[in-house]
Motif scaffolding. Structure first.
Motif, PDB file in Angstrom:
ATOM      1  N   ARG A 203       0.784  -0.773   0.463  1.00 13.45           N
ATOM      2  CA  ARG A 203      -0.006  -0.095  -0.043  1.00 13.45           C
ATOM      3  C   ARG A 203       0.775   1.118  -0.022  1.00 13.45           C
ATOM      4  N   THR A 204       0.953   2.055  -0.696  1.00 11.98           N
ATOM      5  CA  THR A 204       1.807   3.260  -1.017  1.00 11.98           C
ATOM      6  C   THR A 204       0.613   4.306  -0.793  1.00 11.98           C
ATOM      7  N   ASP A 205       1.397   5.169  -0.851  1.00 16.32           N
ATOM      8  CA  ASP A 205       1.036   6.942  -0.306  1.00 16.32           C
ATOM      9  C   ASP A 205       0.923   7.613  -1.757  1.00 16.32           C
ATOM     10  N   ASP A 206       0.628   6.976  -2.496  1.00 15.30           N
ATOM     11  CA  ASP A 206       0.113   7.172  -4.168  1.00 15.30           C
ATOM     12  C   ASP A 206      -0.727   7.504  -4.296  1.00 15.30           C
ATOM     13  N   GLU A 207      -1.912   8.544  -5.259  1.00 12.36           N
ATOM     14  CA  GLU A 207      -3.564   8.435  -5.470  1.00 12.36           C
ATOM     15  C   GLU A 207      -3.591   7.354  -6.538  1.00 12.36           C
ATOM     16  N   ILE A 208      -2.395   7.709  -7.179  1.00  9.20           N
ATOM     17  CA  ILE A 208      -2.370   6.809  -8.809  1.00  9.20           C
ATOM     18  C   ILE A 208      -2.549   5.033  -8.856  1.00  9.20           C
ATOM     19  N   GLN A 209      -1.389   5.025  -7.995  1.00 11.13           N
ATOM     20  CA  GLN A 209      -1.013   3.998  -7.582  1.00 11.13           C
ATOM     21  C   GLN A 209      -1.017   3.082  -6.690  1.00 11.13           C
ATOM     22  N   PRO A 210      -2.277   3.035  -6.295  1.00 15.25           N
ATOM     23  CA  PRO A 210      -1.982   2.728  -4.218  1.00 15.25           C
ATOM     24  C   PRO A 210      -1.496   1.420  -3.697  1.00 15.25           C
ATOM     25  N   VAL A 211      -2.017   0.510  -4.407  1.00 12.83           N
ATOM     26  CA  VAL A 211      -1.622  -1.192  -4.253  1.00 12.83           C
ATOM     27  C   VAL A 211      -0.416  -1.839  -5.157  1.00 12.83           C
ATOM     28  N   LEU A 212       0.704  -1.854  -5.481  1.00 13.07           N
ATOM     29  CA  LEU A 212       1.109  -3.132  -6.183  1.00 13.07           C
ATOM     30  C   LEU A 212       1.203  -4.327  -5.656  1.00 13.07           C
ATOM     31  N   SER A 213       1.409  -4.733  -6.374  1.00 13.41           N
ATOM     32  CA  SER A 213       1.837  -6.264  -6.180  1.00 13.41           C
ATOM     33  C   SER A 213       2.946  -6.807  -6.804  1.00 13.41           C
ATOM     34  N   PHE A 214       3.840  -7.220  -6.007  1.00 15.76           N
ATOM     35  CA  PHE A 214       5.218  -8.311  -6.626  1.00 15.76           C
ATOM     36  C   PHE A 214       5.199  -9.544  -6.197  1.00 15.76           C
ATOM     37  N   SER A 215       6.160 -10.615  -7.358  1.00 11.41           N
ATOM     38  CA  SER A 215       6.283 -11.671  -6.714  1.00 11.41           C
ATOM     39  C   SER A 215       7.410 -12.107  -5.727  1.00 11.41           C
ATOM     40  N   TYR A 216       7.536 -13.116  -4.981  1.00  8.34           N
ATOM     41  CA  TYR A 216       9.395 -13.356  -4.007  1.00  8.34           C
ATOM     42  C   TYR A 216      10.097 -13.499  -5.533  1.00  8.34           C
ATOM     43  N   ASN A 217       9.237 -13.310  -6.876  1.00  3.78           N
ATOM     44  CA  ASN A 217      10.854 -13.530  -7.305  1.00  3.78           C
ATOM     45  C   ASN A 217      11.764 -11.851  -7.782  1.00  3.78           C
ATOM     46  N   ASP A 218      10.774 -10.881  -7.802  1.00  4.28           N
ATOM     47  CA  ASP A 218      11.053  -9.799  -7.939  1.00  4.28           C
ATOM     48  C   ASP A 218      12.261  -9.582  -7.040  1.00  4.28           C
ATOM     49  N   LEU A 219      12.151  -9.940  -5.503  1.00  2.00           N
ATOM     50  CA  LEU A 219      13.260  -9.440  -4.375  1.00  2.00           C
ATOM     51  C   LEU A 219      14.268 -10.402  -4.780  1.00  2.00           C
ATOM     52  N   LEU A 220      14.020 -12.144  -4.546  1.00  2.00           N
ATOM     53  CA  LEU A 220      15.614 -12.287  -5.318  1.00  2.00           C
ATOM     54  C   LEU A 220      16.985 -11.870  -6.918  1.00  2.00           C
ATOM     55  N   THR A 221      15.999 -11.090  -7.403  1.00  2.16           N
ATOM     56  CA  THR A 221      16.494 -10.801  -8.446  1.00  2.16           C
ATOM     57  C   THR A 221      16.622  -9.458  -8.193  1.00  2.16           C
ATOM     58  N   LYS A 222      16.705  -8.546  -7.392  1.00  2.00           N
ATOM     59  CA  LYS A 222      17.120  -7.059  -7.364  1.00  2.00           C
ATOM     60  C   LYS A 222      16.100  -6.187  -7.251  1.00  2.00           C
ATOM     61  N   ASN A 223      14.673  -6.713  -8.592  1.00  2.00           N
ATOM     62  CA  ASN A 223      14.170  -5.670  -9.160  1.00  2.00           C
ATOM     63  C   ASN A 223      13.283  -4.684  -8.093  1.00  2.00           C
ATOM     64  N   VAL A 224      12.637  -4.820  -6.940  1.00  2.00           N
ATOM     65  CA  VAL A 224      12.370  -5.167  -6.105  1.00  2.00           C
ATOM     66  C   VAL A 224      13.637  -4.956  -4.154  1.00  2.00           C
ATOM     67  N   GLN A 225      14.015  -3.875  -4.616  1.00  2.00           N
ATOM     68  CA  GLN A 225      14.355  -3.247  -3.053  1.00  2.00           C
ATOM     69  C   GLN A 225      13.794  -2.803  -2.320  1.00  2.00           C
ATOM     70  N   VAL A 226      14.033  -3.262  -0.696  1.00  2.00           N
ATOM     71  CA  VAL A 226      13.033  -3.017   0.279  1.00  2.00           C
ATOM     72  C   VAL A 226      14.601  -1.685   1.658  1.00  2.00           C
ATOM     73  N   GLN A 227      13.832  -0.856   1.588  1.00  2.00           N
ATOM     74  CA  GLN A 227      14.439  -0.278   3.145  1.00  2.00           C
ATOM     75  C   GLN A 227      14.058  -0.163   3.852  1.00  2.00           C
ATOM     76  N   ARG A 228      14.153   0.163   5.218  1.00  2.00           N
ATOM     77  CA  ARG A 228      13.834   1.118   6.458  1.00  2.00           C
ATOM     78  C   ARG A 228      14.541   2.166   5.969  1.00  2.00           C
ATOM     79  N   PRO A 229      13.092   3.240   6.469  1.00  2.00           N
ATOM     80  CA  PRO A 229      13.119   4.740   6.211  1.00  2.00           C
ATOM     81  C   PRO A 229      14.065   5.038   7.621  1.00  2.00           C
ATOM     82  N   LYS A 230      14.357   5.888   7.445  1.00  2.00           N
ATOM     83  CA  LYS A 230      15.695   6.792   8.182  1.00  2.00           C
ATOM     84  C   LYS A 230      14.890   8.515   8.638  1.00  2.00           C
TER      85      LYS A 230
END
Length: 79
Positions: free
Chosen positions: A52-79
């Protein structure tokens, strides 16, 4: 070709630990195009997870776990 570092189950367990926490995401859209946004991991399914994003255009996005493994999606904790 992208190198897969971890297994499918480790990616799934890492995302389930982040469920409900605010995170920053970096999405590789190909050809040196990146999309940055903040959001919350909302739901976890056997093959995908939703954000669930803060964006009004695309409020919900879906990804596969394979996207994490291939680093197409990277997750970081906010600073």
């Amino acid at each position: 070709m992208r190198k897969i570092v971890h297994g499918y189950q480790s990616a799934k367990s890492a995302i389930s630990e982040l469920k409900g926490l605010p995170m920053n995401f970096r999405i590789n859209r190909g050809r040196n195009r990146f999309q940055y946004f903040s959001g919350v991991v909302e739901d976890i399914y056997p093959n995908i997870f939703t954000i669930r994003t803060d964006d009004e255009i695309q409020p919900v996005l879906s990804f596969s776990y394979n996207d994490l493994l291939t680093k197409n999606v990277q997750v970081q904790r906010p600073k």
